[in-house]
Design a protein around this motif. Structure first.
Motif, PDB file in Angstrom:
ATOM      1  N   THR A   1      16.530  -2.970   1.029  1.00 48.48           N
ATOM      2  CA  THR A   1      16.824  -4.189   1.792  1.00 48.48           C
ATOM      3  C   THR A   1      16.254  -5.442   1.134  1.00 48.48           C
ATOM      4  OG1 THR A   1      14.832  -3.730   3.038  1.00 48.48           O
ATOM      5  CG2 THR A   1      16.918  -3.092   4.067  1.00 48.48           C
ATOM      6  N   MET A   2      15.480  -5.259   0.041  1.00 43.70           N
ATOM      7  CA  MET A   2      14.795  -6.421  -0.530  1.00 43.70           C
ATOM      8  C   MET A   2      15.520  -6.898  -1.793  1.00 43.70           C
ATOM      9  SD  MET A   2      10.741  -6.664  -1.128  1.00 43.70           S
ATOM     10  CE  MET A   2      10.054  -7.603  -2.454  1.00 43.70           C
ATOM     11  N   ASN A   3      16.329  -7.940  -1.605  1.00 50.36           N
ATOM     12  CA  ASN A   3      17.041  -8.488  -2.764  1.00 50.36           C
ATOM     13  C   ASN A   3      16.408  -9.787  -3.228  1.00 50.36           C
ATOM     14  OD1 ASN A   3      19.025  -6.443  -2.616  1.00 50.36           O
ATOM     15  ND2 ASN A   3      19.952  -7.527  -0.884  1.00 50.36           N
ATOM     16  N   ASP A   4      15.340 -10.181  -2.522  1.00 50.93           N
ATOM     17  CA  ASP A   4      14.732 -11.479  -2.833  1.00 50.93           C
ATOM     18  C   ASP A   4      14.025 -11.446  -4.175  1.00 50.93           C
ATOM     19  OD1 ASP A   4      15.176 -11.373  -0.110  1.00 50.93           O
ATOM     20  OD2 ASP A   4      13.049 -11.089   0.341  1.00 50.93           O
ATOM     21  N   GLU A   5      13.726 -12.636  -4.630  1.00 48.68           N
ATOM     22  CA  GLU A   5      12.865 -12.772  -5.795  1.00 48.68           C
ATOM     23  C   GLU A   5      11.478 -12.239  -5.406  1.00 48.68           C
ATOM     24  OE1 GLU A   5      10.950 -16.303  -8.342  1.00 48.68           O
ATOM     25  OE2 GLU A   5      12.689 -16.862  -7.118  1.00 48.68           O
TER      26      GLU A   5
ATOM     27  N   ALA B   1       8.861 -13.261  -2.820  1.00 48.37           N
ATOM     28  CA  ALA B   1       8.480 -14.651  -3.098  1.00 48.37           C
ATOM     29  C   ALA B   1       8.582 -15.524  -1.841  1.00 48.37           C
ATOM     30  CB  ALA B   1       9.359 -15.217  -4.215  1.00 48.37           C
ATOM     31  N   ASN B   2       9.186 -14.975  -0.772  1.00 48.68           N
ATOM     32  CA  ASN B   2       9.276 -15.747   0.478  1.00 48.68           C
ATOM     33  C   ASN B   2       7.936 -15.916   1.178  1.00 48.68           C
ATOM     34  OD1 ASN B   2      12.049 -15.961   0.334  1.00 48.68           O
ATOM     35  ND2 ASN B   2      12.382 -14.028   1.418  1.00 48.68           N
TER      36      ASN B   2
END
Ligand code: 5GP
Length: 189
Positions: free
Chosen positions: A86-90, A111-112
């Protein structure tokens, strides 16, 4: 911290050279009142340091870190040991070699959740070689946030982690510091 030292003396088991097992209150079964008292103690030691985030490593750091974050009234972030689907973030990445498991792992934080304005307190259950703490320090540095200190439940002071971090002027606060584990007994500094 006397309460913790007594608990280690009464329930800790030395399972192999240099390894202390505290499964009855920290690493498997968890003593919530002790966790609460330790969280309050870290909050007391870092009171006034304007901590904005507590950071730990899954899984065994989470219990003590959440009590610390609750006492400081700031969010807790736990670094993940593998990237969830589920983690596609930077993400910010750190590298950790585990001597107890003899494996290399990459740890990550989205990075959020960390930014240059953050003042971070790193919390973990044990400090031995300092690899886990260094992996988390790497993550905080990538984010541009400030590392205010490292809070450790049990520091094995006969291993080099604490010494090398303090030599780099990183503030390390340990609730119990073990000088040696010998003949089935725990000796504190
Ligand atoms: P370091 O990375 O400082 O060498 O070791 C820290 C990590 O290894 C801790 O997060 C902890 O999970 C594990 N660890 C190191 N020494 C011990 C030990 O004596 N007993 C237990 N239960 N875990 C340890």
């Amino acid at each position: 911290m006397e309460l913790l030292k007594r608990k280690i003396q009464e329930e800790g088991k030395i399972i192999s050279e240099g390894i202390l097992k505290v499964d009855s209150f920290l690493n498997h079964q968890i003593d919530p009142l002790l966790m609460q008292a330790m969280g309050q103690e870290f909050a007391r030691r870092f009171h006034g340091d304007k901590i904005t985030k507590v950071l730990t490593l899954e899984a065994s750091g989470i219990a003590i870190a959440i009590m610390t974050a609750l006492s400081l009234q700031v969010p807790l972030i736990f670094a993940k040991k593998r990237r969830p689907s589920t983690m596609n973030d930077e993400a910010f990445l750190g590298h950790v070699h585990s001597f107890t498991k003899d494996e290399d792992i990459d740890i990550m934080v989205s990075a959020n959740f960390l930014s240059p304005e953050d003042r971070v307190l790193i919390i973990d259950d044990f400090l031995a070689t300092g690899e886990a703490a260094r992996g988390m320090i790497e993550i905080v540095r990538q984010s541009g946030a400030s590392i205010i200190g490292v809070g450790i439940v049990i520091e094995k002071a006969f291993q080099e982690g604490g010494k090398s971090l303090r030599e780099e002027d990183i503030r390390v606060e340990s609730l119990a510091r073990i000088a040696k584990l010998e003949q089935g007994r725990v000796f504190f500094l």
